[in-house]
Design a protein around this motif. Structure first.
Motif, PDB file in Angstrom:
ATOM      1  N   ALA A   1       0.836  -1.200   0.000  1.00 20.92           N
ATOM      2  CA  ALA A   1       0.000   0.000   0.000  1.00 20.92           C
ATOM      3  C   ALA A   1       0.877   1.258   0.000  1.00 20.92           C
ATOM      4  O   ALA A   1       0.590   2.241  -0.683  1.00 20.92           O
ATOM      5  N   ARG A   2       1.963   1.217   0.747  1.00 21.99           N
ATOM      6  CA  ARG A   2       2.876   2.364   0.774  1.00 21.99           C
ATOM      7  C   ARG A   2       3.472   2.621  -0.605  1.00 21.99           C
ATOM      8  O   ARG A   2       3.514   3.747  -1.088  1.00 21.99           O
ATOM      9  N   ARG A   3       3.884   1.537  -1.272  1.00 25.06           N
ATOM     10  CA  ARG A   3       4.480   1.704  -2.595  1.00 25.06           C
ATOM     11  C   ARG A   3       3.445   2.231  -3.596  1.00 25.06           C
ATOM     12  O   ARG A   3       3.754   3.070  -4.432  1.00 25.06           O
ATOM     13  N   ALA A   4       2.200   1.746  -3.491  1.00 25.46           N
ATOM     14  CA  ALA A   4       1.137   2.220  -4.384  1.00 25.46           C
ATOM     15  C   ALA A   4       0.867   3.710  -4.142  1.00 25.46           C
ATOM     16  O   ALA A   4       0.718   4.488  -5.090  1.00 25.46           O
ATOM     17  N   ALA A   5       0.835   4.113  -2.887  1.00 26.55           N
ATOM     18  CA  ALA A   5       0.573   5.520  -2.559  1.00 26.55           C
ATOM     19  C   ALA A   5       1.719   6.413  -3.032  1.00 26.55           C
ATOM     20  O   ALA A   5       1.496   7.514  -3.546  1.00 26.55           O
ATOM     21  N   ARG A   6       2.935   5.931  -2.904  1.00 32.30           N
ATOM     22  CA  ARG A   6       4.100   6.703  -3.350  1.00 32.30           C
ATOM     23  C   ARG A   6       4.063   6.865  -4.875  1.00 32.30           C
ATOM     24  O   ARG A   6       4.328   7.929  -5.396  1.00 32.30           O
ATOM     25  N   ARG A   7       3.721   5.773  -5.574  1.00 33.84           N
ATOM     26  CA  ARG A   7       3.616   5.831  -7.041  1.00 33.84           C
ATOM     27  C   ARG A   7       2.568   6.858  -7.439  1.00 33.84           C
ATOM     28  O   ARG A   7       2.769   7.668  -8.326  1.00 33.84           O
ATOM     29  N   ASP A   8       1.414   6.823  -6.761  1.00 35.13           N
ATOM     30  CA  ASP A   8       0.326   7.751  -7.085  1.00 35.13           C
ATOM     31  C   ASP A   8       0.774   9.195  -6.874  1.00 35.13           C
ATOM     32  O   ASP A   8       0.457  10.071  -7.673  1.00 35.13           O
ATOM     33  N   SER A   9       1.523   9.448  -5.804  1.00 35.36           N
ATOM     34  CA  SER A   9       1.915  10.836  -5.521  1.00 35.36           C
ATOM     35  C   SER A   9       2.936  11.316  -6.547  1.00 35.36           C
ATOM     36  O   SER A   9       2.937  12.477  -6.942  1.00 35.36           O
ATOM     37  N   VAL A  10       3.773  10.408  -7.045  1.00 33.42           N
ATOM     38  CA  VAL A  10       4.739  10.791  -8.084  1.00 33.42           C
ATOM     39  C   VAL A  10       4.002  11.107  -9.379  1.00 33.42           C
ATOM     40  O   VAL A  10       4.257  12.114 -10.044  1.00 33.42           O
ATOM     41  N   LEU A  11       3.017  10.260  -9.727  1.00 34.29           N
ATOM     42  CA  LEU A  11       2.272  10.462 -10.973  1.00 34.29           C
ATOM     43  C   LEU A  11       1.416  11.727 -10.921  1.00 34.29           C
ATOM     44  O   LEU A  11       1.096  12.314 -11.942  1.00 34.29           O
ATOM     45  N   ALA A  12       1.039  12.143  -9.706  1.00 32.72           N
ATOM     46  CA  ALA A  12       0.172  13.317  -9.566  1.00 32.72           C
ATOM     47  C   ALA A  12       0.937  14.631  -9.760  1.00 32.72           C
ATOM     48  O   ALA A  12       0.343  15.676  -9.956  1.00 32.72           O
TER      49      ALA A  12
END
Ligand code: SF4
Length: 212
Positions: free
Chosen positions: A193-204
């Motif tokens: 979940a942490r990795r998914a959230a980090r990916r999302d914040s980078v893409l945003a």
């Protein structure tokens, strides 16, 4: 034999361990002639005992560490427990210790899930109390949490039956998983979940040339 004071163990011993025995994820428990209990892989249920490798109780923790291919099993509830072995427990305390080596905490969780209201911690509450590098997990929306669940908690990856959830997502049906419950997200899930959230914040973050 000293009296058994562990209610979870008492409840397990009240299950039928005769005949077909009791299956805990990939481990089959049965009463065995001459000793109290036998443990073996459920895939070996009909294999003659003489064809199975005798394993000491003290070796079970190591047995649970690796797959047939020798890969480390970070999740002990993954459906990758090696078959081909047989262990004997002379008394209930040895049985409890053996189960805790194969499936740490499973007996206690199994017993807890038998209560009318199992002690489940759902994702929002769980993520909301994270600190440090895991605090970001609270930013995942329900749809993204569902995607991480689909990838991390699928029956091909984990045999624990997920009883926690997020809005709009059902818990695991009992038929698809084992009788070991999952009462809150595990460390492996938290990291996914942490990795998914980090990916999302980078893409945003918009590319520099889109900032005008
Ligand atoms: S969160 Fe629970 S169901 Fe999902 S992988 Fe971890 S132990 Fe298995």
């Amino acid at each position: 034999m000293s009296p058994i004071t562990n209610p979870a163990l008492n409840a397990l011993l009240a299950e039928s361990l005769d005949g077909d025995g009791f299956v805990l994820a990939q481990v089959l428990l049965r009463h065995s002639t001459g000793v109290a209990f036998e443990l073996r892989h459920v895939a070996d249920s009909t294999t003659p005992a003489a064809q199975l490798r005798p394993v000491k109780l003290s070796e079970l923790r190591n047995l649970a560490q690796f797959t047939v291919a020798g890969e480390f099993r970070p999740l002990k509830s993954a459906p990758t427990l090696v078959p081909g072995w047989r262990a004997l427990a002379a008394d209930p305390a040895s049985l409890e210790s053996a189960l805790n080596q194969l499936y740490p905490g499973a007996l206690v969780d199994w017993f807890a899930a038998r209560h009318a209201v199992p002690p489940v911690t759902h994702y929002r509450e769980f993520a909301g109390r994270q600190t440090g590098m895991y605090q970001v997990t609270a930013t995942l929306d329900d749809r993204r949490v569902g995607e991480v669940i689909a990838a991390t908690c699928a029956p091909t990856a984990c045999l624990k039956r997920r009883l926690w959830t997020v809005e709009g997502m059902a818990v695991d049906p009992s038929a698809t998983k084992s009788c070991i419950p999952c009462l809150e997200p595990c460390a492996l899930f938290l990291d996914a979940a942490r990795r998914a959230a980090r990916r999302d914040s980078v893409l945003a973050v918009p590319p520099a040339n889109a900032l005008g």
